[in-house]
Design a protein around this motif. Structure first.
Motif, PDB file in Angstrom:
ATOM      1  N   GLY A  93      39.408  41.588  36.468  1.00  0.00           N
ATOM      2  CA  GLY A  93      40.804  41.377  37.054  1.00  0.00           C
ATOM      3  C   GLY A  93      41.685  41.311  35.758  1.00  0.00           C
ATOM      4  O   GLY A  93      41.325  41.555  34.524  1.00  0.00           O
ATOM      5  N   LYS A  94      43.109  41.370  36.048  1.00  0.00           N
ATOM      6  CA  LYS A  94      44.081  41.153  35.074  1.00  0.00           C
ATOM      7  C   LYS A  94      44.788  39.830  35.338  1.00  0.00           C
ATOM      8  O   LYS A  94      45.265  39.334  36.118  1.00  0.00           O
ATOM      9  N   VAL A  95      44.993  39.101  34.008  1.00  0.00           N
ATOM     10  CA  VAL A  95      45.925  38.274  33.944  1.00  0.00           C
ATOM     11  C   VAL A  95      47.062  38.464  33.151  1.00  0.00           C
ATOM     12  O   VAL A  95      46.816  38.635  31.855  1.00  0.00           O
ATOM     13  N   ASN A  96      48.283  38.334  33.722  1.00  0.00           N
ATOM     14  CA  ASN A  96      49.563  38.740  33.008  1.00  0.00           C
ATOM     15  C   ASN A  96      49.300  40.206  32.325  1.00  0.00           C
ATOM     16  O   ASN A  96      49.472  40.547  31.000  1.00  0.00           O
ATOM     17  N   ASN A  97      48.578  41.069  33.033  1.00  0.00           N
ATOM     18  CA  ASN A  97      48.304  42.518  32.637  1.00  0.00           C
ATOM     19  C   ASN A  97      47.383  42.696  31.540  1.00  0.00           C
ATOM     20  O   ASN A  97      47.281  43.548  30.969  1.00  0.00           O
ATOM     21  N   ARG A  98      46.507  41.522  31.411  1.00  0.00           N
ATOM     22  CA  ARG A  98      45.578  41.607  30.354  1.00  0.00           C
ATOM     23  C   ARG A  98      43.959  41.558  31.090  1.00  0.00           C
ATOM     24  O   ARG A  98      43.942  40.644  31.758  1.00  0.00           O
ATOM     25  N   ALA A  99      43.144  42.588  30.765  1.00  0.00           N
ATOM     26  CA  ALA A  99      42.071  42.737  31.289  1.00  0.00           C
ATOM     27  C   ALA A  99      41.195  41.455  30.823  1.00  0.00           C
ATOM     28  O   ALA A  99      41.099  41.060  29.765  1.00  0.00           O
ATOM     29  N   ARG A 148      34.876  35.115  34.679  1.00  0.00           N
ATOM     30  CA  ARG A 148      34.884  33.582  34.289  1.00  0.00           C
ATOM     31  C   ARG A 148      36.216  33.286  33.649  1.00  0.00           C
ATOM     32  O   ARG A 148      36.369  32.096  33.241  1.00  0.00           O
ATOM     33  N   GLU A 149      37.376  34.172  33.400  1.00  0.00           N
ATOM     34  CA  GLU A 149      38.556  33.700  32.846  1.00  0.00           C
ATOM     35  C   GLU A 149      39.232  32.423  33.528  1.00  0.00           C
ATOM     36  O   GLU A 149      39.617  32.495  34.599  1.00  0.00           O
ATOM     37  N   GLY A 198      51.029  29.208  36.088  1.00  0.00           N
ATOM     38  CA  GLY A 198      52.251  30.274  35.870  1.00  0.00           C
ATOM     39  C   GLY A 198      51.741  31.638  35.570  1.00  0.00           C
ATOM     40  O   GLY A 198      52.430  32.649  35.580  1.00  0.00           O
ATOM     41  N   ASP A 199      50.118  31.811  35.635  1.00  0.00           N
ATOM     42  CA  ASP A 199      49.735  33.170  35.382  1.00  0.00           C
ATOM     43  C   ASP A 199      49.993  34.032  36.596  1.00  0.00           C
ATOM     44  O   ASP A 199      49.945  33.541  37.837  1.00  0.00           O
ATOM     45  N   ILE A 200      50.100  35.378  36.354  1.00  0.00           N
ATOM     46  CA  ILE A 200      50.046  36.270  37.391  1.00  0.00           C
ATOM     47  C   ILE A 200      48.981  37.152  37.298  1.00  0.00           C
ATOM     48  O   ILE A 200      48.439  37.496  36.352  1.00  0.00           O
TER      49      ILE A 200
END
Length: 734
Positions: free
Chosen positions: A433-439, A443-444, A449-451
């Protein structure tokens, strides 16, 4: 700039603060005027009008100080820059504000900017989460208070906003901000937010209540005057200093009661309350409030169920008052009794504690107030007084979907937990996935507040190793459920294939015998594991046919008997040793963790620690542990020797095993009580069940199930029971 436009604010500052603060506020106005030049509100007025109005509310209605007033004036400057400027320009701006107005102002304005960027959704189900998230942004409690003032100014000016914004702003005010104001004791702000919100959300109902209040106003005034006559005469004779206010219930409160109780306006009996406010020294407050209560109840009969004493024990948000409801002229009247100080606290919240009549002034008392406010916020929500990018103290985090939906997850939750929280299918096929547009990988770990955006693949399925890094019960349960279904599918497929092959090979073996031998050979504990090896093609049929042919020819059996004889010889040589010798380490070791699927204790003989035992490989239930003197032991050893597994107890095993004791005793008064006392009081053992019934010859017969740590205790248990007068027999049955 034109300072005269903001003369109301400057007059408030002059009345409340020093000349230094006045100069700083003027500087902030001038700075904001320059930065917001050309930025207008919906009605064309300068954006600075909004900031100045918020600052006025902060000073006069909330009771905050210099840094809060300056932050209110500058909050739109920081908000717009945070939203529109590149990172380097924004950092330069905050540094400039830090140098001119101080570190606290930067911190407060950044907190306000973060809240403004929240994409709040009008969802009842998520209202609690959003309230918690709003407060979690407020490391400095002043942030949430200024935000309430900001929202109050927006609602007072809502008419200038586009109609499509009315409903959303009103819903947020009613369900989010009014609730926070209530928790912090800011009742005036809470009521005003709710009333204005109702005006826009339910305009017809709002107008109906306003009209009804106006129609009944004259009658209410006349009734209150009659009601107060005997009370005021008595209080005057007692020489008390006081004044009386009548408070009409807020429009929103009346509307809520009408809807909850399904009654018309006339059916809401507590439309108004009479407030008697005493002017007295602090040490006299409690005594004089109860004196007034005594006077009121001398003339009118109180309803005992409607008595509220928040003087002896104030509410957590600082509210103090004595409430009673009395009967007069056939109607109920609420009377609130409090002092001037208590009234100020009720109107303005805990700020009034430190600003009322000079009770403490200056920085020290401000710190006391903010400290108390922090405590309130910690009582109110789950993730409080924490930095936005830190882990909340409560063990919970709030994360967003790309379209702004808010999800609450436990601290340490991963991207995969989030995917399962959204939908089972999304979790099952999640590949990253992406967290705040970061791949990122599945397991991340997520932060407050993360998108979060989920990526899937059609051929992805849950894996057993996923259980090592998910933390939510939903994710764990769904993964386990899938794995169980896969195991059941493999079992079915593997069994069907093996049955088909055995039939083709024409071997004189039942499928149960074949599987039992294969489990023994490959040292797996259940038949289902054999089937899984076949279904996943980890075990080929050529190998299976060879093994089963050797078994039927007796070659494999000869080898097994030779190995068994060697083990028995070594056992005999090692008699007296506490632990079996190294050569017998192949025996199954049973410890206290009997919950695993590797083995379970047989019900037919109920083995406990210390009993001589052996294991028996079943087809679908793993290995079952039996006592060597089990009634079924001989049959199992003779018919299925290849499924018998040597077993022993681990010396250090601890646990609770249940044993059943059969007792026959004389049918005398209190016999059952004597038996339970001997077990529970003398031996400190837990009784799980007891069952006695009358037997022939004046006897009682029955069983007692007792938890014991091992077989060594059973003899002591039986001995204690046999010592009881009247007990004829006691022995273990399983």
């Amino acid at each position: 700039m034109d300072f005269s436009r903001y003369e109301n604010l400057r007059a408030l500052v002059r009345a409340n603060f020093s000349e230094t603060t006045q100069r700083l506020v003027d500087e902030a106005l001038e700075y904001a005027d320059g930065k917001l030049a050309g930025v207008c509100r919906y009605d064309g007025a300068p954006m600075l009008d909004h900031a100045a109005a918020v600052a006025s509310i902060v000073i006069s209605e909330v009771g905050l100080g210099r840094n809060s007033a300056v932050s209110s004036i500058l909050h739109d400057v920081v908000r717009l820059a945070h939203k529109e400027r590149p990172a380097d320009e924004f950092l330069a701006l905050t540094e400039e504000i830090r140098n001119r107005f101080g570190e606290q102002v930067v911190g407060i304005t950044m907190g306000l900017a973060n809240i403004s960027e929240l994409k709040l959704k009008t969802s009842k189900e998520q209202a609690d989460n959003f309230r918690d998230l709003i407060v979690s942004y407020s490391e400095d409690p002043r942030v949430i208070l200024i935000k309430l003032a900001d929202r109050l100014e927006v609602m007072r000016s809502l008419g200038i906003f586009p109609h499509e914004k009315w409903r959303k702003k009103s819903w947020e005010s009613m369900n989010l901000y009014a609730q926070i104001a209530h928790k912090l004791g800011l009742y005036e702000i809470k009521s005003e937010l709710e009333d204005i919100a109702l005006k826009y959300l339910e305009p017809k109902d709002y107008e109906h209540i306003i009209t009804k209040l106006e129609e009944s106003a004259e009658e209410r005034r006349a009734f209150i005057a009659r009601f107060l006559v005997p009370i005021t005469e008595r209080l005057d004779r007692l020489g008390m200093k006081y004044h009386v206010k009548s408070r009409t219930k807020s429009i929103f409160s009346i509307w809520s009661k009408m809807h909850k109780q399904h009654v018309p306006f006339e059916g809401v009996y507590d439309i108004f309350a009479i407030r008697i406010i005493i002017d007295c020294p602090h040490e006299e407050e409690k005594r004089l409030c109860w004196t007034v209560y005594s006077v009121v109840t001398d003339f009118y009969t109180p309803n005992p169920n409607r008595m509220r004493d928040w003087i002896s024990i104030p509410k957590s948000n600082g509210y103090e008052s004595l409430h009673t409801t009395v009967s007069a002229e056939g109607r109920w009247v609420e009377v609130q009794i409090r002092t001037e100080r208590m009234d100020a606290v009720a109107e303005r919240g805990i700020a009034a504690h430190w600003r009322y009549k000079g009770v403490g002034q200056g920085a020290q008392t401000s710190e006391q107030w903010l400290g108390r406010l922090r405590e309130l916020m910690e009582d109110t929500t789950h993730s409080l007084a924490q930095r936005f990018d830190a882990k909340p103290a409560s063990g919970e985090i709030f994360v967003f979907t790309p379209n702004g939906d808010l999800r609450k997850l436990p601290e340490g939750a991963t991207l995969l937990d989030f995917a399962f929280d959204i939908h089972t299918n999304l979790g099952s096929t999640c590949s990253g996935g992406k967290v705040n547009n970061r791949a990122v990988s599945i397991r991340e770990p997520l932060r407050n507040g993360d998108i979060v955006e989920i990526l899937t693949q059609k051929n992805q399925t849950p894996k057993a190793d996923w259980l090592a890094f998910v933390v939510t019960a939903k994710a764990r349960n769904k993964i386990k459920s899938f794995l169980r279904e896969e195991q059941a599918k493999h079992t079915r497929m593997g069994r069907e294939e093996l049955e088909r092959k055995l039939k083709n090979w024409k071997l004189p073996l039942t499928i149960d015998e074949a599987v039992g031998y294969l489990a023994r050979h490959f040292k797996v504990r259940t038949g289902t594991e054999v089937y899984a090896l076949i279904a996943t093609q980890k075990l080929d049929f050529g190998t299976i046919k060879e093994l089963l042919s050797r078994h039927l020819s007796g070659e494999a059996e000869e080898q097994r008997r030779a190995a068994a004889a060697e083990i028995e010889r070594q056992k005999a040589a090692q008699q007296g040793a506490k632990e079996p010798p190294a050569a017998s380490q192949d025996a199954l070791v049973i410890d206290d963790d009997i919950s695993k699927i590797q083995y379970k204790l047989a019900r037919c003989c109920n083995p406990i620690k210390g009993d001589e035992v052996f294991g028996f490989v079943t087809i679908n239930s793993g290995i079952t542990i039996h006592r060597t003197d089990c009634p079924n032991a001989r049959r199992m050893r003779e018919n299925y020797p290849y499924r018998v597994v040597e077993a022993r107890w681990r010396q250090s095993a601890e646990g609770a095993f249940r044993v059943m004791i059969r007792i026959v005793a004389a049918d005398t008064t209190g016999m059952a009580n004597h038996i339970t006392e001997a077990i529970s009081r003398d031996l400190k053992l837990n009784i799980r069940s007891i069952n006695f019934a009358a037997a022939p010859n004046g006897c009682l017969a029955g069983t007692v199930a007792v938890e014991v740590p091992g077989a060594g205790v059973v003899d002591t248990l039986v001995h204690h029971i046999m010592r009881i007068k009247g007990v004829q027999r006691a022995y273990r049955i399983n």
